[in-house]
Structures are given as structure tokens and as C-alpha cells.
Scaffold this motif. Structure first.
Motif, PDB file in Angstrom:
ATOM      1  N   ILE A  57       0.888  -1.167   0.000  1.00 34.21           N
ATOM      2  CA  ILE A  57       0.000   0.000   0.000  1.00 34.21           C
ATOM      3  C   ILE A  57       0.927   1.218   0.000  1.00 34.21           C
ATOM      4  N   MET A  58       1.020   1.848  -1.155  1.00 35.52           N
ATOM      5  CA  MET A  58       1.979   2.939  -1.341  1.00 35.52           C
ATOM      6  C   MET A  58       1.309   4.223  -0.849  1.00 35.52           C
ATOM      7  N   ASP A  59       1.583   4.598   0.401  1.00 38.72           N
ATOM      8  CA  ASP A  59       0.844   5.732   0.978  1.00 38.72           C
ATOM      9  C   ASP A  59       1.790   6.841   1.431  1.00 38.72           C
ATOM     10  N   GLY A  60       1.285   8.068   1.380  1.00 36.18           N
ATOM     11  CA  GLY A  60       2.012   9.205   1.954  1.00 36.18           C
ATOM     12  C   GLY A  60       2.586  10.191   0.945  1.00 36.18           C
ATOM     13  N   ASN A  61       2.206  10.075  -0.303  1.00 33.30           N
ATOM     14  CA  ASN A  61       2.720  11.004  -1.326  1.00 33.30           C
ATOM     15  C   ASN A  61       2.359  12.454  -0.997  1.00 33.30           C
ATOM     16  N   GLY A  62       1.104  12.661  -0.600  1.00 32.67           N
ATOM     17  CA  GLY A  62       0.621  14.013  -0.337  1.00 32.67           C
ATOM     18  C   GLY A  62       1.330  14.638   0.853  1.00 32.67           C
ATOM     19  N   ARG A  63       1.449  13.876   1.943  1.00 36.24           N
ATOM     20  CA  ARG A  63       2.113  14.404   3.141  1.00 36.24           C
ATOM     21  C   ARG A  63       3.595  14.653   2.899  1.00 36.24           C
ATOM     22  N   TRP A  64       4.207  13.792   2.090  1.00 35.23           N
ATOM     23  CA  TRP A  64       5.627  13.962   1.754  1.00 35.23           C
ATOM     24  C   TRP A  64       5.822  15.323   1.068  1.00 35.23           C
ATOM     25  N   PRO A  90       2.955  21.122  -3.764  1.00 37.80           N
ATOM     26  CA  PRO A  90       1.602  20.568  -3.934  1.00 37.80           C
ATOM     27  C   PRO A  90       1.599  19.039  -3.874  1.00 37.80           C
ATOM     28  N   ARG A  91       0.468  18.463  -3.487  1.00 36.46           N
ATOM     29  CA  ARG A  91       0.340  17.004  -3.344  1.00 36.46           C
ATOM     30  C   ARG A  91       0.778  16.267  -4.610  1.00 36.46           C
ATOM     31  N   THR A  92       0.461  16.883  -5.750  1.00 34.22           N
ATOM     32  CA  THR A  92       0.754  16.208  -7.017  1.00 34.22           C
ATOM     33  C   THR A  92       2.266  16.013  -7.220  1.00 34.22           C
ATOM     34  N   GLY A 152       4.198  15.088  -4.920  1.00 34.70           N
ATOM     35  CA  GLY A 152       4.438  13.831  -4.205  1.00 34.70           C
ATOM     36  C   GLY A 152       4.122  12.630  -5.076  1.00 34.70           C
ATOM     37  N   HIS A 153       3.054  12.741  -5.860  1.00 38.86           N
ATOM     38  CA  HIS A 153       2.700  11.626  -6.745  1.00 38.86           C
ATOM     39  C   HIS A 153       3.792  11.423  -7.809  1.00 38.86           C
ATOM     40  N   GLU A 154       4.281  12.549  -8.346  1.00 41.08           N
ATOM     41  CA  GLU A 154       5.351  12.440  -9.350  1.00 41.08           C
ATOM     42  C   GLU A 154       6.577  11.745  -8.758  1.00 41.08           C
ATOM     43  N   TYR A 158      -0.800  -1.123  -4.699  1.00 43.25           N
ATOM     44  CA  TYR A 158      -2.086  -0.398  -4.603  1.00 43.25           C
ATOM     45  C   TYR A 158      -1.829   1.015  -5.117  1.00 43.25           C
ATOM     46  N   ALA A 159      -2.321   1.287  -6.302  1.00 43.56           N
ATOM     47  CA  ALA A 159      -2.034   2.574  -6.933  1.00 43.56           C
ATOM     48  C   ALA A 159      -3.206   3.540  -6.879  1.00 43.56           C
ATOM     49  N   PHE A 160      -4.437   2.998  -6.904  1.00 46.91           N
ATOM     50  CA  PHE A 160      -5.619   3.868  -6.903  1.00 46.91           C
ATOM     51  C   PHE A 160      -6.821   3.059  -6.442  1.00 46.91           C
ATOM     52  N   GLU A 170     -12.183   4.306  -3.567  1.00 48.52           N
ATOM     53  CA  GLU A 170     -12.486   5.508  -2.775  1.00 48.52           C
ATOM     54  C   GLU A 170     -11.693   6.725  -3.257  1.00 48.52           C
ATOM     55  N   ASN A 171     -10.570   6.501  -3.916  1.00 44.66           N
ATOM     56  CA  ASN A 171      -9.759   7.633  -4.389  1.00 44.66           C
ATOM     57  C   ASN A 171     -10.460   8.452  -5.482  1.00 44.66           C
ATOM     58  N   TRP A 172     -11.527   7.900  -6.084  1.00 46.03           N
ATOM     59  CA  TRP A 172     -12.311   8.693  -7.055  1.00 46.03           C
ATOM     60  C   TRP A 172     -12.930   9.906  -6.381  1.00 46.03           C
ATOM     61  N   ASN A 173     -13.065   9.862  -5.051  1.00 41.94           N
ATOM     62  CA  ASN A 173     -13.683  10.984  -4.329  1.00 41.94           C
ATOM     63  C   ASN A 173     -12.724  12.139  -4.079  1.00 41.94           C
ATOM     64  N   ARG A 174     -11.499  12.030  -4.545  1.00 37.59           N
ATOM     65  CA  ARG A 174     -10.547  13.140  -4.371  1.00 37.59           C
ATOM     66  C   ARG A 174     -10.871  14.270  -5.357  1.00 37.59           C
ATOM     67  N   PRO A 175     -10.283  15.470  -5.137  1.00 39.64           N
ATOM     68  CA  PRO A 175     -10.534  16.564  -6.082  1.00 39.64           C
ATOM     69  C   PRO A 175     -10.212  16.132  -7.521  1.00 39.64           C
ATOM     70  N   TYR A 219      -8.923  17.547 -10.058  1.00 43.15           N
ATOM     71  CA  TYR A 219      -7.613  17.839 -10.656  1.00 43.15           C
ATOM     72  C   TYR A 219      -6.549  16.825 -10.195  1.00 43.15           C
ATOM     73  N   GLU A 220      -6.700  16.353  -8.937  1.00 38.85           N
ATOM     74  CA  GLU A 220      -5.723  15.368  -8.434  1.00 38.85           C
ATOM     75  C   GLU A 220      -5.931  14.016  -9.135  1.00 38.85           C
ATOM     76  N   VAL A 221      -7.203  13.637  -9.309  1.00 37.54           N
ATOM     77  CA  VAL A 221      -7.500  12.383 -10.012  1.00 37.54           C
ATOM     78  C   VAL A 221      -6.962  12.462 -11.452  1.00 37.54           C
ATOM     79  N   ILE A 255      -4.506  14.230 -12.615  1.00 41.52           N
ATOM     80  CA  ILE A 255      -3.039  14.145 -12.638  1.00 41.52           C
ATOM     81  C   ILE A 255      -2.580  12.709 -12.397  1.00 41.52           C
ATOM     82  N   LEU A 256      -3.254  12.017 -11.488  1.00 43.25           N
ATOM     83  CA  LEU A 256      -2.880  10.614 -11.228  1.00 43.25           C
ATOM     84  C   LEU A 256      -3.067   9.759 -12.491  1.00 43.25           C
ATOM     85  N   MET A 257      -4.157  10.000 -13.212  1.00 45.92           N
ATOM     86  CA  MET A 257      -4.413   9.230 -14.438  1.00 45.92           C
ATOM     87  C   MET A 257      -3.376   9.575 -15.514  1.00 45.92           C
TER      88      MET A 257
HETATM   89  C1  IPE Z   1      -0.758   7.544  -1.880  1.00 45.15           C
HETATM   90  O1  IPE Z   1      -0.469   8.772  -1.311  1.00 45.15           O
HETATM   91  C2  IPE Z   1      -1.169   7.652  -3.333  1.00 45.15           C
HETATM   92  C3  IPE Z   1      -2.596   7.445  -3.587  1.00 45.15           C
HETATM   93  C4  IPE Z   1      -3.500   7.099  -2.713  1.00 45.15           C
HETATM   94  C5  IPE Z   1      -3.049   7.644  -4.950  1.00 45.15           C
HETATM   95  P1  IPE Z   1      -1.596   9.755  -0.797  1.00 45.15           P
HETATM   96  O2  IPE Z   1      -2.023  10.606  -1.955  1.00 45.15           O
HETATM   97  O3  IPE Z   1      -2.678   9.015  -0.136  1.00 45.15           O
HETATM   98  O4  IPE Z   1      -0.818  10.651   0.228  1.00 45.15           O
HETATM   99  P2  IPE Z   1      -1.301  11.059   1.695  1.00 45.15           P
HETATM  100  O5  IPE Z   1      -1.698   9.801   2.390  1.00 45.15           O
HETATM  101  O6  IPE Z   1      -2.451  11.999   1.523  1.00 45.15           O
HETATM  102  O7  IPE Z   1      -0.105  11.703   2.316  1.00 45.15           O
END
Ligand code: IPE
Ligand code: IPE
Ligand code: MG
Length: 249
Positions: free
Chosen positions: A20-27, A34-36, A38-40, A64-66, A69-74, A76-78, A80-82
């Protein structure tokens, strides 16, 4: 005593590793970005993890990439992820071929944007003969949705007399999951300090070893992977038996 090097004999490694690859946004936030961003940067960690896992001899890696429930994000973030997904698939086809990696995808793939679904299909097709490691990307994946569609399709088969209800067993359930051609998960890693499953592979992790680390996904490296594997190799998996029974066999 804790061993310091990972034992790469195949029976010592997890056959199926899921992350479960988590924490891109907080990083990114911690860096004032910006959160994006972190995704890059997360894509770099994906590449390093995939290459290291294949080199070490892991046979199945599921990321776990998406989530559903992640469809409920803003939006623009969705978006960018796509876009990142499409760009990475195009770029990494070469890496998959070089390392003999077969790409697979699990999830409600029909809900992905057309362009992403097409690119995914293309890379899956082109790598279908590769056999060193199967890399499964969980995209628009939710375990409850997966179980729900399995129950529905089994019910239809019962109704049409293809399966009799008395014969429904774990094998039949497995064969109706997105993971039907994958073994069950041996080790599940989650980054970013969160200790939850977030609707990932609920059925498939029944006996997985869980490993949580505080680092955010973009900082994940080969060293983190080795640390997790070493930790895994020092555990005793009892599957309900006693320790004594295990040492007898
Ligand atoms: C994981 O990082 C990537 C996805 C869920 C797409 P997050 O985007 O959940 O980053 P945090 O958890 O908000 O820091
Ligand atoms: C889980 O991470 C999904 C992926 C890593 C793709 P989330 O960031 O979406 O999980 P929650 O919302 O914190 O549980
Ligand atoms: Mg998160």
C-alpha cells in the motif's frame, strides 16, 4: 540473531508481496509543495521497488495505486494521477521488457479513463509472455467491490445451473476475484505510518504478514524493501498450528 542479508532462496522469500503505497501528499506538503509533486516523486519509488523486487526473485508484486475511494478526491488530483499512469506506462514498457516483467492489473478497469485503459491493455498485451515477475497494479481497486462482483457472478452461475450452491468453496470464490491467477499474499507492506488496510485485498491477506513503516512512499527505496524482507524472514508463520508442530515437519 537477526540476519543482515536477505535470503533470496525462493522458499524464503514472500511469493506474493503487496504494497500500500501511501504518503505522497504528506511527503510533498512537508516540503511545501503541492500534493501532485508527491505523486510524481512516488513514481521514482515505484520504479526502484519493481526493479529491486524482480532482481531479488519476488515472483508476484502487487501495488495499490488507486482505490475505488480515491475517485472521491478533487478532480484535478484524479486527473493528474491518471495522466501520470499513462505517462509511466509508456515510459516503463522498456523496463518491463528488459527485466522480463509481466504487467497485470486488478480492479474495476472499465471505470478508468479510456486513454489509461487502452495504454494499460497495450502494456499488458506486450508483456504477456514475460515470466520473471508478475507486477499487478491495483487500479480503481476496492476489495468490497471485488467480493461483491464475485458474489453476483457466482449467483448468476447458480441460477443458470452452471455451479450448484453446495459446491461453492474457496477455490470457486478465488476464481471469481480479480486476483484469480495470483497466489495469496505472504507479506503486506504499508508506508506512511498508517496502520490500516483501506479496502485492499481483504480476502487475499487472510494469512499475510503485515509490515508498517513510518516513511512516506516517495522515500521508499531498495533498503526499505530489504529491511521488510529481513523482518519477514525472522517471523514464524504458524497458520493456526503450534510452533512445535512446525519444527516437527
Ligand atoms: C498515496 O499517497 C497515493 C494514492 C493514494 C493515490 P496519498 O495521496 O494518499 O498521500 P497522503 O496519504 O495523503 O499523504
Ligand atoms: C490507500 O491509500 C490507497 C492507495 C494507496 C492507492 P489512501 O490514502 O487512499 O487511504 P486512506 O484514505 O488514508 O485510508
Ligand atoms: Mg493516503
Amino acid at each position: 540473531m537477526e540476519k543482515t542479508a536477505v535470503n533470496t532462496e525462493s522458499h524464503k522469500l514472500p511469493r506474493h508481496l503487496a504494497i500500500i503505497m501511501d504518503g505522497n501528499g504528506r511527503w510533498a506538503k512537508a516540503k511545501g509543495k503541492p500534493r501532485t509533486f508527491g505523486h510524481e516523486q512516488g513514481v521514482r519509488a515505484v520504479k526502484e521497488t519493481v526493479e529491486s523486487a524482480a532482481a531479488m526473485g519476488i515472483k508476484y508484486l502487487t501495488l495499490y495505486a488507486f482505490s475505488t475511494e480515491n475517485w472521491n478526491r478533487p478532480k484535478y488530483e484524479v486527473d493528474i494521477l491518471m495522466k501520470l499512469l499513462i505517462k509511466s506506462l509508456k515510459k516503463e514498457l522498456k523496463t518491463f521488457q528488459e527485466h522480463n516483467i509481466r504487467l497485470n492489473a486488478i480492479g474495476a478497469l472499465d471505470t478508468l479513463p479510456k486513454k489509461a485503459a487502452r495504454e494499460l491493455e497495450e502494456v499488458i498485451e506486450q508483456t504477456s509472455k514475460n515470466n520473471k515477475m508478475t507486477l499487478s497494479l491495483a487500479l480503481s481497486y476496492g476489495s468490497r467491490e471485488e467480493l461483491l462482483q464475485a458474489v453476483k457472478s457466482i449467483s448468476v452461475k447458480v441460477k443458470n445451473n452452471i455451479i450448484s450452491s453446495e459446491n461453492i468453496d474457496e477455490t470457486i470464490i478465488n476464481s471469481h476475484l480479480y486476483t484469480h491467477d495470483l497466489p495469496e499474499v505472504d507479506l503486506l507492506i504499508r508506508t506512511s505510518g498508517e496502520q490500516r488496510i483501506s479496502n485492499f485485498l481483504l480476502w487475499q491477506i487472510a494469512y499475510a504478514e503485515l509490515y508498517f513503516i513510518d516513511d512516506y512512499w516517495p522515500d521508499f527505496s531498495k533498503q526499505h524493501l530489504e529491511q521488510a524482507l529481513l523482518n519477514y524472514q525472522n517471523r514464524e508463520r504458524r497458520f493456526g498450528k503450534t510452533s512445535e508442530q512446525l519444527s516437527e515437519s
